[in-house]
Design a protein around this motif. Structure first.
Motif, PDB file in Angstrom:
ATOM      1  N   TYR A 118      46.364 112.781 -51.295  1.00 33.64           N
ATOM      2  CA  TYR A 118      47.417 111.788 -52.210  1.00 33.64           C
ATOM      3  C   TYR A 118      47.078 113.066 -53.486  1.00 33.64           C
ATOM      4  CZ  TYR A 118      48.305 108.161 -55.395  1.00 33.64           C
ATOM      5  OH  TYR A 118      48.551 106.591 -56.104  1.00 33.64           O
TER       6      TYR A 118
ATOM      7  N   ASN B 117      41.429 108.663 -46.791  1.00 32.64           N
ATOM      8  CA  ASN B 117      42.817 107.500 -47.055  1.00 32.64           C
ATOM      9  C   ASN B 117      43.201 107.770 -45.794  1.00 32.64           C
ATOM     10  OD1 ASN B 117      45.758 108.836 -47.973  1.00 32.64           O
ATOM     11  ND2 ASN B 117      45.570 106.803 -47.853  1.00 32.64           N
TER      12      ASN B 117
ATOM     13  N   ARG C 257      52.374  96.553 -61.039  1.00 37.57           N
ATOM     14  CA  ARG C 257      50.463  97.323 -60.773  1.00 37.57           C
ATOM     15  C   ARG C 257      49.325  95.885 -61.191  1.00 37.57           C
ATOM     16  NH1 ARG C 257      51.765 100.176 -59.194  1.00 37.57           N
ATOM     17  NH2 ARG C 257      49.072 101.643 -59.906  1.00 37.57           N
TER      18      ARG C 257
ATOM     19  N   SER D  26      45.675  97.589 -52.425  1.00 43.18           N
ATOM     20  CA  SER D  26      47.072  97.636 -53.551  1.00 43.18           C
ATOM     21  C   SER D  26      47.662  96.291 -53.442  1.00 43.18           C
ATOM     22  CB  SER D  26      47.473  99.066 -53.625  1.00 43.18           C
ATOM     23  OG  SER D  26      48.463  98.783 -54.299  1.00 43.18           O
TER      24      SER D  26
ATOM     25  N   GLY E  85      46.175  98.516 -60.336  1.00 46.38           N
ATOM     26  CA  GLY E  85      46.706  99.452 -59.083  1.00 46.38           C
ATOM     27  C   GLY E  85      45.411 100.155 -58.950  1.00 46.38           C
ATOM     28  N   ALA E  86      45.343 100.215 -57.725  1.00 46.64           N
ATOM     29  CA  ALA E  86      44.550 101.211 -56.971  1.00 46.64           C
ATOM     30  C   ALA E  86      44.555 102.780 -57.520  1.00 46.64           C
ATOM     31  CB  ALA E  86      44.583 101.542 -55.760  1.00 46.64           C
ATOM     32  N   LYS E  87      45.916 103.476 -58.462  1.00 50.22           N
ATOM     33  CA  LYS E  87      45.608 104.508 -58.877  1.00 50.22           C
ATOM     34  C   LYS E  87      44.472 104.010 -59.879  1.00 50.22           C
ATOM     35  CE  LYS E  87      48.572 108.567 -60.417  1.00 50.22           C
ATOM     36  NZ  LYS E  87      49.902 108.120 -61.089  1.00 50.22           N
TER      37      LYS E  87
ATOM     38  N   TYR F  25      43.113 112.139 -56.512  1.00 49.07           N
ATOM     39  CA  TYR F  25      41.673 112.102 -55.291  1.00 49.07           C
ATOM     40  C   TYR F  25      41.498 113.518 -56.490  1.00 49.07           C
ATOM     41  CZ  TYR F  25      43.204 109.335 -51.975  1.00 49.07           C
ATOM     42  OH  TYR F  25      44.007 108.193 -51.429  1.00 49.07           O
TER      43      TYR F  25
ATOM     44  N   ASN G 217      48.345 109.331 -46.096  1.00 50.43           N
ATOM     45  CA  ASN G 217      49.147 109.490 -47.495  1.00 50.43           C
ATOM     46  C   ASN G 217      49.066 111.229 -47.178  1.00 50.43           C
ATOM     47  OD1 ASN G 217      51.759 110.021 -48.647  1.00 50.43           O
ATOM     48  ND2 ASN G 217      51.510 108.578 -49.999  1.00 50.43           N
TER      49      ASN G 217
ATOM     50  N   ASP H 136      40.592 105.232 -49.436  1.00 51.91           N
ATOM     51  CA  ASP H 136      41.794 104.970 -50.532  1.00 51.91           C
ATOM     52  C   ASP H 136      42.356 104.122 -49.189  1.00 51.91           C
ATOM     53  OD1 ASP H 136      43.490 104.073 -52.076  1.00 51.91           O
ATOM     54  OD2 ASP H 136      44.854 106.411 -52.192  1.00 51.91           O
TER      55      ASP H 136
ATOM     56  N   TYR I 249      55.239 106.828 -44.390  1.00 46.64           N
ATOM     57  CA  TYR I 249      55.732 108.411 -44.653  1.00 46.64           C
ATOM     58  C   TYR I 249      55.724 108.612 -43.383  1.00 46.64           C
ATOM     59  CZ  TYR I 249      54.379 107.565 -49.335  1.00 46.64           C
ATOM     60  OH  TYR I 249      54.103 106.698 -49.875  1.00 46.64           O
TER      61      TYR I 249
ATOM     62  N   PRO J 129      45.372 101.508 -48.950  1.00 47.18           N
ATOM     63  CA  PRO J 129      46.498 100.668 -49.320  1.00 47.18           C
ATOM     64  C   PRO J 129      48.070 100.677 -47.913  1.00 47.18           C
ATOM     65  CG  PRO J 129      47.397 103.306 -50.135  1.00 47.18           C
ATOM     66  CD  PRO J 129      45.412 102.795 -49.569  1.00 47.18           C
ATOM     67  N   TYR J 130      47.292 101.390 -47.260  1.00 47.78           N
ATOM     68  CA  TYR J 130      48.032 101.060 -46.003  1.00 47.78           C
ATOM     69  C   TYR J 130      48.034 100.258 -45.052  1.00 47.78           C
ATOM     70  CZ  TYR J 130      51.202 104.757 -49.229  1.00 47.78           C
ATOM     71  OH  TYR J 130      51.822 105.495 -50.029  1.00 47.78           O
TER      72      TYR J 130
ATOM     73  N   SER K 163      50.848  96.412 -54.091  1.00 42.94           N
ATOM     74  CA  SER K 163      51.958  97.821 -54.432  1.00 42.94           C
ATOM     75  C   SER K 163      52.012  97.855 -53.023  1.00 42.94           C
ATOM     76  CB  SER K 163      51.238  99.005 -54.877  1.00 42.94           C
ATOM     77  OG  SER K 163      51.307  99.292 -55.810  1.00 42.94           O
ATOM     78  N   LYS K 164      51.978  98.644 -51.804  1.00 42.36           N
ATOM     79  CA  LYS K 164      53.245  98.210 -50.961  1.00 42.36           C
ATOM     80  C   LYS K 164      53.171  96.959 -49.866  1.00 42.36           C
ATOM     81  CE  LYS K 164      52.334 102.019 -52.739  1.00 42.36           C
ATOM     82  NZ  LYS K 164      51.381 102.943 -51.917  1.00 42.36           N
TER      83      LYS K 164
HETATM   84  C1  LIG Z   1      51.015 103.872 -53.257  1.00 43.98           C
HETATM   85  C2  LIG Z   1      49.143 104.640 -53.176  1.00 43.98           C
HETATM   86  C3  LIG Z   1      48.453 104.001 -53.560  1.00 43.98           C
HETATM   87  C4  LIG Z   1      49.089 102.697 -54.528  1.00 43.98           C
HETATM   88  O1  LIG Z   1      48.972 102.595 -55.585  1.00 43.98           O
HETATM   89  P1  LIG Z   1      49.309 101.143 -56.687  1.00 43.98           P
HETATM   90  O2  LIG Z   1      48.318 101.857 -58.174  1.00 43.98           O
HETATM   91  O3  LIG Z   1      48.083 100.689 -56.585  1.00 43.98           O
HETATM   92  O4  LIG Z   1      50.578 101.260 -57.066  1.00 43.98           O
HETATM   93  C5  LIG Z   1      47.475 104.945 -53.905  1.00 43.98           C
HETATM   94  N1  LIG Z   1      46.842 105.594 -53.229  1.00 43.98           N
HETATM   95  C6  LIG Z   1      47.963 105.868 -52.155  1.00 43.98           C
HETATM   96  C7  LIG Z   1      47.594 107.095 -50.705  1.00 43.98           C
HETATM   97  C8  LIG Z   1      49.095 105.577 -52.059  1.00 43.98           C
HETATM   98  O5  LIG Z   1      50.338 106.250 -51.283  1.00 43.98           O
END
Ligand SMILES: *Cc1c(COP(=O)(O)O)cnc(C)c1O
Length: 387
Positions: free
Chosen positions: A126, A172, A246, A235, A100-102, A129, A176, A204, A323, A206-207, A237-238
């Motif tokens: 987010y 980012n 993950r 990521s 996962g990116a986080k 950071y 977000n 970052d 968002y 992910p979107y 994820s989205k």
């Molecule tokens: C959702 C999100 C992530 C993604 O996280 P994962 O760990 O890959 O699920 C990363 N950065 C931002 C700003 C996000 O909103």
């Protein structure tokens, strides 16, 4: 027992009170509609899950994975970047799969931050950071993202003594929580700024795959000079509704990727291989689902933005991301306003203050809410307005 100062340095959890109230109300049988969670509401596409199940049956995937991922996955990531953004990456040196990116975002701090060093982080932003910086005994410097500046940081206003102590710059986009986007001219300025002050850039992103009205968000890596200046986190994820599995990636500057690889190889033992095969399938398989999914979010975006503007919560129509960032009406704090909505109509929104001081005066609504709940939530908001 004494905890580390590091743990004490982490800020308190802002939403404790609201979270407690939500659970109490739900326990009493009240129906709460939440716009607070940024987690895709549809399942991972079936072809990806099928590949995962198939890979899970193969004993070769039952053993420790390599910490820098399957070469096939790194190649699939490089291929996806080539196809999507027209950039060519060395799959062995400029690509690193992540849990996962986080995970990568927080561990990146350990690569660049020594005690007392500064990381420039967006505010609102987010939280990882700043939290990664604090966990590495560094200090976040909060760059205000304001509406007047289209929610881009004004790099020129960062004090020179701060820049001298700064090692890392976080950005980012699509953003977000503000829903703002950045164009290549902004990324160009970031590259120049980073070069001038010897900063490592972490973008970052992910979107980038959740975009509306045919808008195509850029990758930081497309910018001239970006490969010298920094890395980009991405990521699945989205993009592919895969938050639960993950998996994400970092791409870009080889020296930075290598540093992150060295930290990670001492911390984790890689990503479960069946999940890596699922990621390969996601990145190389059919992509039409991504567009259909974005169209669904786009319809929700329009319903939410129109309603909020109707009831006096001034809101821009985001071009990308999950968002909607809305101005709190009147003189309420974001926390008071979120609390009132919860108490009066059982609707949950995220108070902007949870994303930093400059988030005050705003609330965030996520578009990852089922269509049925969205309609119900919006009609409650209309009812709240007409009380
Ligand atoms: C959702 C999100 C992530 C993604 O996280 P994962 O760990 O890959 O699920 C990363 N950065 C931002 C700003 C996000 O909103």
């Amino acid at each position: 027992m004494r905890l580390s100062q590091r743990i004490d340095g982490l800020p308190p959890y802002f939403f404790r009170e609201i979270t407690r109230k939500i659970s109490e109300k739900r326990a009493r049988g009240e129906e709460i509609i939440s716009f607070a969670i940024g987690d895709p509401d549809s399942p991972t596409p079936a072809h990806i899950i099928n590949r995962l199940c198939q890979a899970a049956q193969d004993p070769a995937n039952h053993q420790y994975p390599e910490s820098d991922g399957l070469p096939e996955l790194r190649r699939a990531i490089a291929g996806w970047y080539e196809k999507r953004f027209g950039v060519s990456l060395d799959a062995d040196k400029e690509v690193l799969p992540l849990i996962g990116a986080k995970e990568g975002v927080v561990h990146a701090a350990l690569c660049f931050i020594d005690p007392g060093d500064i990381a420039l982080v967006p505010d609102p932003g987010y939280p990882p950071y700043a939290m990664g910086t604090i966990l590495a005994d560094g200090r976040p410097y909060y760059m205000p993202l304001t509406e007047e500046n289209d929610f881009l940081p004004d790099l020129e206003t960062i004090p020179s003594d701060v820049i001298k102590q700064a090692k890392l710059l976080w950005i980012n986009y699509p953003n977000n929580p503000t829903g703002a986007v950045a164009e290549l001219d902004f990324f160009n300025r970031v590259v120049k700024f980073a070069r001038q002050y010897d900063l490592a850039v972490c973008h970052d992103g992910p979107y980038t795959e959740v975009a509306f009205d045919d808008y195509q968000p850029a990758s930081f890596i497309q910018t001239e000079g970006a490969m010298e200046a920094g890395i980009e986190f991405h990521s699945l994820s989205k993009s592919y509704n895969m938050t639960g599995w993950r998996i994400g990636m970092a791409v870009g500057n080889a020296e930075m990727i290598d540093a992150l690889k060295r930290v990670k190889s001492n911390m984790d033992s890689g990503i479960p291989q069946a999940i890596q095969y699922a990621a390969i399938e996601a990145l190389t398989g059919p992509q039409d689902l991504v567009r259909e999914r974005s169209l669904r979010y786009q319809r929700r975006r329009d319903l939410v933005v129109d309603m909020l503007n109707d009831i006096g919560l001034e809101t821009r129509r985001p071009k990308a991301g999950l968002y909607v960032w809305a101005k709190v009406p009147g003189s309420h704090t974001s926390l008071e306003f979120a609390n009132d909505l919860l108490e009066q109509v059982g609707v949950v929104v995220t108070p902007g203050i949870g994303f930093g001081q400059n988030g005050e005066g705003y609330v965030r609504l996520s578009l990852t809410i089922s269509d049925a709940n969205l309609v119900k939530g919006l009609s409650r908001l209309a009812g709240w307005h007409n009380r």
